[in-house]
Design an enzyme around this catalytic site. Structure first.
Site, PDB file in Angstrom:
ATOM      1  N   SER A 136       0.843  -1.186   0.000  1.00 19.95           N
ATOM      2  CA  SER A 136       0.000   0.000   0.000  1.00 19.95           C
ATOM      3  C   SER A 136       0.882   1.241   0.000  1.00 19.95           C
ATOM      4  O   SER A 136       2.030   1.204   0.478  1.00 19.95           O
ATOM      5  CB  SER A 136      -0.896   0.016   1.248  1.00 19.95           C
ATOM      6  OG  SER A 136      -1.550   1.256   1.396  1.00 19.95           O
ATOM      7  N   TYR A 168      -0.966  -1.012  10.456  1.00 19.79           N
ATOM      8  CA  TYR A 168      -1.257  -1.271   9.041  1.00 19.79           C
ATOM      9  C   TYR A 168      -0.111  -0.777   8.161  1.00 19.79           C
ATOM     10  O   TYR A 168       0.428  -1.530   7.351  1.00 19.79           O
ATOM     11  CB  TYR A 168      -2.570  -0.607   8.618  1.00 19.79           C
ATOM     12  CG  TYR A 168      -2.909  -0.870   7.169  1.00 19.79           C
ATOM     13  CD1 TYR A 168      -3.533  -2.058   6.797  1.00 19.79           C
ATOM     14  CD2 TYR A 168      -2.591   0.044   6.172  1.00 19.79           C
ATOM     15  CE1 TYR A 168      -3.832  -2.328   5.471  1.00 19.79           C
ATOM     16  CE2 TYR A 168      -2.882  -0.207   4.844  1.00 19.79           C
ATOM     17  CZ  TYR A 168      -3.499  -1.394   4.498  1.00 19.79           C
ATOM     18  OH  TYR A 168      -3.777  -1.659   3.171  1.00 19.79           O
TER      19      TYR A 168
END
Length: 251
Positions: free
Chosen positions: A135, A145
């Site tokens: 990401s 994350y």
């Protein structure tokens, strides 16, 4: 006919990879938790593209699920797409540690183990590729994350170096905001994110496959996000942290 194994294959970027690879003539191994949905996706791909799709229901946050996919990878595939993942709505200190560990199991351990299961056969045949979906969050600082996705990027680059001199490629794919089920599943509010920042899963996959063919090791789809990542590398860490906190309020 080449074979591709895709995790998280029933929706979003995983489903877009399935469509693209089916159109390219790949035989598919589709991996996700929901067997009924997997069967439905496999049938849609068969009707639309005329390709066979093997269905493998497995929960990759369990050892049993990982072992099942590892066994299939030991049989040999030409492309592995490690796409399965999820996010948390809450801040780091508000998320139960069990959920944080599930994320690390899926984003890090699963990527590590499945890549290691696929690469020996690819190296022996001197062909094949692994795409690890990370990401743009990997280049910024916001909770576990972004930390887990930063690991995916570093691991992919390191493994690509290990494969240097062969025809086996390893690439990290780092998309920004993509129209998928990701945010809904994590109960994240999307309303504060301008439409300008949203990408389509099909466009992300198209750019990913182009970059893979070019030998790119870290693919950041779309010029908008290339600029964001480039600028982010030049900014002081404190300023990046402020930007990340503002962005997190819209997640």
């Amino acid at each position: 006919m080449p074979t591709a194994l895709i995790t998280g294959a029933t929706a979003g970027i995983g489903a877009a990879f399935a469509r693209r690879l089916a159109a390219d003539g790949f035989s598919l191994v589709l991996v996700a938790r929901d067997e009924r949905r997997l069967v439905s996706v496999a049938e849609e791909l068969r009707l639309r593209y005329g390709v066979s799709s093997e269905v493998l229901a497995a929960d990759l946050v369990t050892d049993e699920g990982l072992e099942a996919v590892e066994r299939r990878l030991h049989e040999g595939v030409d492309l592995l797409v490690n796409n399965a993942g999820f996010g948390h709505r809450g801040h780091f200190l508000d998320v139960p540690v069990e959920e944080e560990l599930r994320m690390l199991k899926l984003h890090c351990e699963a990527v590590l183990r499945l890549t290691l299961a696929a690469l020996p056969g690819m190296r022996e045949r001197d062909r094949g590729a692994v795409i690890n979906v990370a990401s743009v969050a990997a280049f910024f600082t916001r909770g576990s994350y972004s930390s887990s996705k930063a690991w995916v990027v570093n691991f992919s680059e390191s493994t690509a170096m290990e494969m240097a001199g062969s025809r086996v490629r390893v690439m990290a794919l780092c998309p920004g905001f993509v129209h998928t089920e990701f945010h809904e599943r994590a109960s994240m509010d999307k309303s504060g994110i301008p439409e300008f920042f949203w990408l389509s899963a099909d466009n992300v996959v198209r750019e990913a496959m182009r970059d893979l063919a070019r030998g790119v090791r870290v693919s950041v789809p779309d010029l908008r996000y290339k600029v964001i990542v480039r600028v982010g590398k030049l900014l002081p860490l404190g300023l990046i942290g402020q930007f990340s906190r503002r962005l997190a309020r819209h997640r």
